[in-house]
Every structure is written in C-alpha cells, then in structure tokens.
Write a protein that holds these residues in place. Structure first.
Motif, PDB file in Angstrom:
ATOM      1  N   THR A  27       0.838  -1.207   0.000  1.00 36.19           N
ATOM      2  CA  THR A  27       0.000   0.000   0.000  1.00 36.19           C
ATOM      3  C   THR A  27       0.868   1.250   0.000  1.00 36.19           C
ATOM      4  O   THR A  27       0.664   2.166  -0.805  1.00 36.19           O
ATOM      5  CB  THR A  27      -0.920  -0.006   1.241  1.00 36.19           C
ATOM      6  OG1 THR A  27      -1.688  -1.205   1.234  1.00 36.19           O
ATOM      7  CG2 THR A  27      -1.825   1.212   1.262  1.00 36.19           C
ATOM      8  N   ALA A  28       1.875   1.280   0.877  1.00 33.39           N
ATOM      9  CA  ALA A  28       2.743   2.464   0.989  1.00 33.39           C
ATOM     10  C   ALA A  28       3.477   2.723  -0.333  1.00 33.39           C
ATOM     11  O   ALA A  28       3.523   3.853  -0.820  1.00 33.39           O
ATOM     12  CB  ALA A  28       3.757   2.260   2.110  1.00 33.39           C
ATOM     13  N   ILE A  29       4.004   1.670  -0.918  1.00 37.82           N
ATOM     14  CA  ILE A  29       4.782   1.846  -2.151  1.00 37.82           C
ATOM     15  C   ILE A  29       3.871   2.247  -3.312  1.00 37.82           C
ATOM     16  O   ILE A  29       4.236   3.081  -4.140  1.00 37.82           O
ATOM     17  CB  ILE A  29       5.613   0.585  -2.442  1.00 37.82           C
ATOM     18  CG1 ILE A  29       6.727   0.473  -1.396  1.00 37.82           C
ATOM     19  CG2 ILE A  29       6.204   0.616  -3.852  1.00 37.82           C
ATOM     20  CD1 ILE A  29       7.455  -0.851  -1.358  1.00 37.82           C
ATOM     21  N   SER A  30       2.636   1.744  -3.343  1.00 39.45           N
ATOM     22  CA  SER A  30       1.706   2.150  -4.417  1.00 39.45           C
ATOM     23  C   SER A  30       1.317   3.619  -4.243  1.00 39.45           C
ATOM     24  O   SER A  30       1.070   4.323  -5.218  1.00 39.45           O
ATOM     25  CB  SER A  30       0.455   1.264  -4.391  1.00 39.45           C
ATOM     26  OG  SER A  30      -0.290   1.537  -3.205  1.00 39.45           O
ATOM     27  N   GLN A  31       1.325   4.115  -3.003  1.00 39.14           N
ATOM     28  CA  GLN A  31       0.923   5.511  -2.761  1.00 39.14           C
ATOM     29  C   GLN A  31       2.106   6.486  -2.808  1.00 39.14           C
ATOM     30  O   GLN A  31       1.979   7.591  -3.317  1.00 39.14           O
ATOM     31  CB  GLN A  31       0.221   5.621  -1.395  1.00 39.14           C
ATOM     32  CG  GLN A  31      -1.150   4.945  -1.369  1.00 39.14           C
ATOM     33  CD  GLN A  31      -1.731   4.820   0.045  1.00 39.14           C
ATOM     34  OE1 GLN A  31      -1.014   5.077   1.035  1.00 39.14           O
ATOM     35  NE2 GLN A  31      -2.989   4.412   0.131  1.00 39.14           N
ATOM     36  N   THR A  32       3.271   6.071  -2.266  1.00 38.49           N
ATOM     37  CA  THR A  32       4.381   7.033  -2.124  1.00 38.49           C
ATOM     38  C   THR A  32       5.691   6.525  -2.725  1.00 38.49           C
ATOM     39  O   THR A  32       6.731   7.170  -2.566  1.00 38.49           O
ATOM     40  CB  THR A  32       4.644   7.307  -0.619  1.00 38.49           C
ATOM     41  OG1 THR A  32       5.156   6.093  -0.036  1.00 38.49           O
ATOM     42  CG2 THR A  32       3.386   7.743   0.103  1.00 38.49           C
ATOM     43  N   ARG A  33       5.632   5.347  -3.315  1.00 32.39           N
ATOM     44  CA  ARG A  33       6.825   4.699  -3.893  1.00 32.39           C
ATOM     45  C   ARG A  33       7.913   4.432  -2.854  1.00 32.39           C
ATOM     46  O   ARG A  33       9.071   4.192  -3.205  1.00 32.39           O
ATOM     47  CB  ARG A  33       7.418   5.520  -5.045  1.00 32.39           C
ATOM     48  CG  ARG A  33       6.509   5.553  -6.289  1.00 32.39           C
ATOM     49  CD  ARG A  33       7.284   5.821  -7.572  1.00 32.39           C
ATOM     50  NE  ARG A  33       8.069   7.045  -7.481  1.00 32.39           N
ATOM     51  CZ  ARG A  33       7.566   8.270  -7.662  1.00 32.39           C
ATOM     52  NH1 ARG A  33       6.271   8.407  -7.928  1.00 32.39           N
ATOM     53  NH2 ARG A  33       8.311   9.347  -7.581  1.00 32.39           N
ATOM     54  N   GLN A  34       7.559   4.484  -1.566  1.00 29.67           N
ATOM     55  CA  GLN A  34       8.526   4.040  -0.573  1.00 29.67           C
ATOM     56  C   GLN A  34       7.810   3.514   0.666  1.00 29.67           C
ATOM     57  O   GLN A  34       6.677   3.902   0.944  1.00 29.67           O
ATOM     58  CB  GLN A  34       9.523   5.114  -0.196  1.00 29.67           C
ATOM     59  CG  GLN A  34       8.930   6.390   0.361  1.00 29.67           C
ATOM     60  CD  GLN A  34      10.018   7.440   0.560  1.00 29.67           C
ATOM     61  OE1 GLN A  34      11.009   7.467  -0.175  1.00 29.67           O
ATOM     62  NE2 GLN A  34       9.844   8.283   1.562  1.00 29.67           N
ATOM     63  N   PHE A  35       8.502   2.620   1.370  1.00 28.52           N
ATOM     64  CA  PHE A  35       7.934   1.971   2.553  1.00 28.52           C
ATOM     65  C   PHE A  35       8.934   2.097   3.684  1.00 28.52           C
ATOM     66  O   PHE A  35      10.109   1.783   3.514  1.00 28.52           O
ATOM     67  CB  PHE A  35       7.673   0.485   2.226  1.00 28.52           C
ATOM     68  CG  PHE A  35       7.427  -0.410   3.422  1.00 28.52           C
ATOM     69  CD1 PHE A  35       8.218  -1.540   3.634  1.00 28.52           C
ATOM     70  CD2 PHE A  35       6.396  -0.143   4.310  1.00 28.52           C
ATOM     71  CE1 PHE A  35       7.989  -2.381   4.726  1.00 28.52           C
ATOM     72  CE2 PHE A  35       6.162  -0.982   5.402  1.00 28.52           C
ATOM     73  CZ  PHE A  35       6.961  -2.091   5.606  1.00 28.52           C
TER      74      PHE A  35
END
Ligand code: 6PG
Length: 240
Positions: A27-35
């Motif tokens: 979810t984080a990577i799909s939203q902000t490209r980083q986790f």
C-alpha cells in the motif's frame, strides 16, 4: 484503533505478521513509492525475520523499503546483543535490499551521541517532520516494557526528542537507545509481537488492567492517527 489478533502458535504469529508487513508495504509503495519500517529487537521477531527471508523475497518490494530500528542496545554491530546483528543475519542479508536503505542505530557510540545521530537520520529521511512510519514493530518484555521504554525510566516522559539514550538498571545496568513515545504514536501502524505464557499476566495487565504507564510502559502505545495491532500467540493471550 486497536486490534488484538491471536494466533495459535509462534509460526502462525510470524505468518500473520509477515502478511501484514507485505500489505502495508504494498500500500505504501503504491501511494508514495517508498515503505518505512522500524524493526524491534529481542527474540520474538526472529521467527518473523526467518519467514520474511525465506518466503517474502519476491512478495515485498525491498528496493523501495527503508529499514530502521525502534531501539538498540549500546553495543557494537557485531555484538551478540545487537538488534542490528540479529536482523542482518536472519533477514537483511537474505533479501534484495540496497545497503543505503538500512539505517542502523550506532550502538557502539556514546549513548547520547548515538541517539543524537539517529534523530538526525530520522530528520533527514522524514524531512524534519515528526516521523510517520508506515509500520513500527515492537515487542513487550515480561516487565511491561516496549522498545527500550522500561518501567520508571527517564525516556518514558520525553515528549520533545524523537530518539533518546535510556539507562536501564533492570537490563544489566546498561544503556539503550530508543524511539520516544511521540514517534511511536505517530506511526500509521504499530504491531506489537508478544509470544509465550510467561507474558500472559503482564499482557492482561497492559491491555485490560488499570492505566499505570510508569509501571507498564506498553500502555503508552496508542497511535494518535493509526492502527495498533497486538499480534499475540495463544499462550500469551491465555488470560485475556
Ligand atoms: C529489545 C527490544 C525489546 C523487546 C522485548 C521483548 O531491544 O530488547 O526491542 O523491547 O522487544 O524485550 O523481548 P523478547 O521478544 O525477547 O521477549
């Protein structure tokens, strides 16, 4: 919001935790490209780290994952007591993670220096904003401590700094470096892994007992705008 998730055993606990980390990461990577994830120390996460290394190499986008620690013992990175060493040997060395995405706490430094440096590391990564980790992993000691926030210690009431040194008389008179409560409670997700019958009495006190945070620091963990997951095994949950 608080979830109490009871798994039949440690293996199932690790599986549930790994799937949660995968979901939060995706979810984080799909939203902000980083986790961003902060790992905990102690023994309970080892089964999780082994599982992530064995079965989640392809399931998590490690290239865009950034690894931090919620606390560390003040020892060198190759010391048996080092939380970094445990995570490196059981997980980080086994997944396709750029070395530049690993932000360890320098336990070998003077505790105040180590804490100060790590706060600077957080300031750089979070652009001087109060860190909002995608997920922070924690454990709980049988004395009710979490991260290195031990009963009756100074770090419990620190509300300005993000990372502090903490002298812990009850843990072999040692120094620790730990996230403070404001950082932990600003996370989007906090997952506390608790396993074993020796934790059952304390877990009941922490979750269902009177509010006594100086004696039970785990009670201080209440995300202000996030999810708290108590990921526990059946043995630890036996008195709930
Ligand atoms: C540490 C941890 C600490 C740990 C608890 C539980 O550095 O020791 O971060 O907070 O999570 O002590 O430890 P166990 O999992 O070994 O019971």
């Amino acid at each position: 919001m608080t979830n109490i998730r009871v798994a039949p055993d440690v293996a199932a606990l690790a599986r549930q935790a790994a799937d949660t980390i995968q979901d939060v990461a995706n979810t984080a990577i799909s939203q902000t490209r980083q986790f961003s994830i902060a790992l905990s120390g102690g023994s309970t996460p080892k089964t999780l780290f082994d599982l992530l290394a064995a079965e989640y190499k392809q399931k998590i986008d490690w290239a865009n994952s950034h690894i931090f620690w919620s606390d560390e013992r003040c020892v060198p990175p190759d010391d048996a007591d080092s939380n970094y060493k445990v995570a490196r040997e059981t997980l980080l060395d086994h997944v396709p993670l750029p070395a530049s995405n690993v932000y360890r706490i320098k336990g070998e430094l003077d505790p105040a220096e180590g804490a100060g440096q790590y706060e600077e590391t957080l300031r750089t990564y979070f652009h001087d904003q109060l860190p909002r980790f995608d997920i922070i992993l924690l454990g709980m000691g049988d004395d009710g401590h979490t991260a290195s926030l031990f009963p009756g210690t100074e770090a419990l009431t620190e509300m300005e700094r993000w990372v502090v040194p903490n002298h812990v008389a009850t843990a072999k008179q040692t120094w620790r470096i730990t996230f403070t409560v404001p950082v932990i409670n600003n996370a989007a997700n906090v997952m506390v892994l608790v396993a074993g019958s020796d934790k059952a009495t304390r877990l009941k006190q922490v979750i269902q007992g009177a509010y006594m945070p100086n004696e039970l620091p785990s009670q201080l963990i209440k995300p202000t705008d996030g999810i708290l997951i108590w990921a526990v095994d059946h043995a630890a949950a036996s008195l709930l």
